[in-house]
Motif scaffolding. Structure first.
Motif, PDB file in Angstrom:
ATOM      1  N   LYS A  14      13.623  -7.769 -94.812  1.00  0.00           N
ATOM      2  CA  LYS A  14      12.846  -7.932 -93.582  1.00  0.00           C
ATOM      3  C   LYS A  14      12.690  -9.395 -93.222  1.00  0.00           C
ATOM      4  CE  LYS A  14       8.321  -7.444 -93.767  1.00  0.00           C
ATOM      5  NZ  LYS A  14       6.984  -6.818 -93.852  1.00  0.00           N
ATOM      6  N   PHE A  18      14.233 -11.109 -89.957  1.00  0.00           N
ATOM      7  CA  PHE A  18      13.262 -11.709 -89.046  1.00  0.00           C
ATOM      8  C   PHE A  18      13.660 -13.144 -88.726  1.00  0.00           C
ATOM      9  CE2 PHE A  18       9.260 -13.981 -88.211  1.00  0.00           C
ATOM     10  CZ  PHE A  18       8.628 -13.145 -87.308  1.00  0.00           C
ATOM     11  N   THR A  69       4.729 -10.170 -95.202  1.00  0.00           N
ATOM     12  CA  THR A  69       3.887 -10.281 -94.006  1.00  0.00           C
ATOM     13  C   THR A  69       3.429 -11.713 -93.800  1.00  0.00           C
ATOM     14  OG1 THR A  69       3.125  -7.993 -94.226  1.00  0.00           O
ATOM     15  CG2 THR A  69       1.759  -9.473 -92.911  1.00  0.00           C
ATOM     16  N   CYS A  72       6.456 -13.886 -92.677  1.00  0.00           N
ATOM     17  CA  CYS A  72       6.802 -13.680 -91.266  1.00  0.00           C
ATOM     18  C   CYS A  72       5.763 -14.290 -90.345  1.00  0.00           C
ATOM     19  CB  CYS A  72       6.971 -12.185 -90.973  1.00  0.00           C
ATOM     20  SG  CYS A  72       8.456 -11.455 -91.702  1.00  0.00           S
ATOM     21  N   GLU A  76       6.571 -17.163 -87.631  1.00  0.00           N
ATOM     22  CA  GLU A  76       6.239 -16.927 -86.223  1.00  0.00           C
ATOM     23  C   GLU A  76       5.378 -18.058 -85.664  1.00  0.00           C
ATOM     24  OE1 GLU A  76       6.106 -14.573 -82.590  1.00  0.00           O
ATOM     25  OE2 GLU A  76       7.416 -14.606 -84.348  1.00  0.00           O
ATOM     26  N   LEU A  84       8.574 -12.773 -81.866  1.00  0.00           N
ATOM     27  CA  LEU A  84       8.811 -11.460 -82.475  1.00  0.00           C
ATOM     28  C   LEU A  84       7.530 -10.731 -82.845  1.00  0.00           C
ATOM     29  CD1 LEU A  84      11.824 -12.323 -84.821  1.00  0.00           C
ATOM     30  CD2 LEU A  84      11.891 -11.236 -82.575  1.00  0.00           C
ATOM     31  N   ILE A  85       6.388 -11.405 -82.682  1.00  0.00           N
ATOM     32  CA  ILE A  85       5.085 -10.758 -82.856  1.00  0.00           C
ATOM     33  C   ILE A  85       4.341 -10.948 -81.547  1.00  0.00           C
ATOM     34  CG2 ILE A  85       2.960 -10.633 -84.205  1.00  0.00           C
ATOM     35  CD1 ILE A  85       4.432 -11.906 -86.540  1.00  0.00           C
ATOM     36  N   THR A  95       2.389  -3.750 -83.126  1.00  0.00           N
ATOM     37  CA  THR A  95       3.384  -4.368 -84.001  1.00  0.00           C
ATOM     38  C   THR A  95       2.878  -4.446 -85.432  1.00  0.00           C
ATOM     39  OG1 THR A  95       4.283  -5.672 -82.176  1.00  0.00           O
ATOM     40  CG2 THR A  95       4.757  -6.454 -84.402  1.00  0.00           C
ATOM     41  N   GLU A  99       4.366  -2.474 -88.798  1.00  0.00           N
ATOM     42  CA  GLU A  99       4.723  -3.178 -90.025  1.00  0.00           C
ATOM     43  C   GLU A  99       3.973  -2.585 -91.220  1.00  0.00           C
ATOM     44  OE1 GLU A  99       5.071  -7.649 -91.898  1.00  0.00           O
ATOM     45  OE2 GLU A  99       3.276  -7.097 -90.782  1.00  0.00           O
ATOM     46  N   THR A 164      11.160  -6.609 -82.046  1.00  0.00           N
ATOM     47  CA  THR A 164       9.976  -7.267 -82.600  1.00  0.00           C
ATOM     48  C   THR A 164       9.948  -7.013 -84.104  1.00  0.00           C
ATOM     49  OG1 THR A 164       8.486  -5.364 -82.403  1.00  0.00           O
ATOM     50  CG2 THR A 164       8.653  -6.836 -80.474  1.00  0.00           C
ATOM     51  N   LEU A 165       8.949  -7.595 -84.739  1.00  0.00           N
ATOM     52  CA  LEU A 165       8.733  -7.364 -86.160  1.00  0.00           C
ATOM     53  C   LEU A 165       8.565  -5.877 -86.456  1.00  0.00           C
ATOM     54  CD1 LEU A 165       8.165  -8.393 -89.049  1.00  0.00           C
ATOM     55  CD2 LEU A 165       5.771  -8.714 -88.359  1.00  0.00           C
ATOM     56  N   SER A 169      10.692  -4.234 -89.443  1.00  0.00           N
ATOM     57  CA  SER A 169       9.962  -3.680 -90.587  1.00  0.00           C
ATOM     58  C   SER A 169      10.283  -2.207 -90.814  1.00  0.00           C
ATOM     59  CB  SER A 169       8.454  -3.846 -90.376  1.00  0.00           C
ATOM     60  OG  SER A 169       8.106  -5.204 -90.240  1.00  0.00           O
TER      61      SER A 169
END
Length: 220
Positions: A14, A18, A69, A72, A76, A84-85, A95, A99, A164-165, A169
């Protein structure tokens, strides 16, 4: 920037996908299962993968963190484009939910299949329990796929009709199911099967999955 781990982990995969969607190149250092040494231990004090290091990012000192998490979220914040978030409250919350669904609910089931049909018997040569894998595949997994089948939009993206994430995920653990020779029935879950295929065909995932399949083939 360095990621410690192996993409055979859906959480490492992931993070790498990402970063790729952001146009970032991260160095992957093997870690976990006794590998990684002091550098990995500094980045991940409890030995969980992925670990992460951004050299010199903290007032000249290395910034280290673990957990996909957190990694990412850091990427971000440091590299806000491509976003992406999502920032809009509802899209942001959705989102984060997807995840969490992927990390804590979906992979908790997928891990039983992956561990007992590939990781333990083939890769680690350790005892496994097919009954656990069968129950996960036949009883626990279908309701989760039913859920996804009902929420995947026509756009093929879970949030804001764009990557997106959430998509990264949710689709990452499906690679582990594939390694365990579990194929999603496209007759029963057509939207889910098409959605996963499309996301995993993106340039962010393709080289990762191709390399993993070559590795998995050596354990056949």
């Amino acid at each position: 920037m360095i990621v410690y781990g192996s993409t055979i982990s859906p959480f490492v995969r992931k993070v790498m996908a990402f970063a790729a969607e952001k146009g970032l190149t991260l160095t992957l250092e093997p870690a976990g299962l006794g590998r990684g040494g002091p550098a990995f231990s500094e980045a991940s004090p409890f030995g969980k993968i992925p670990g992460f290091r951004d050299p010199g990012a903290d007032h000249g000192a290395d910034f280290c963190i673990s957990d996909s998490t957190a990694i990412c979220a850091y990427l971000e914040a440091k590299f806000p484009e491509a976003n992406l978030i999502p920032k809009a409250p509802i899209a942001h919350a959705r989102t984060i939910w997807f995840e969490e669904f992927a990390d804590s609910i979906f992979f908790a089931v997928a891990a039983k299949i992956f561990s007992n049909r590939f990781l333990l018997p083939k890769m680690l040569k350790r005892p496994f329990d097919e009954a656990i894998a069968a129950n996960a595949a036949d009883v626990e997994l279908p309701p989760l796929l039913d859920y996804l089948e009902g929420v995947i939009p026509a756009s093929g993206f879970l949030v804001e009709d764009r990557i997106t994430l959430a998509d990264i995920s949710v689709c990452s653990p499906f690679v582990n199911l594939d390694h365990a020779n579990l194929v999603i029935d496209p007759a029963r879950w057509p939207k889910t099967a098409a959605y996963v295929d499309a996301i995993l065909a993106r340039p962010s995932f393709t080289p990762i999955v191709t390399a993993e399949k070559a590795l998995v083939a050596t354990f056949a």
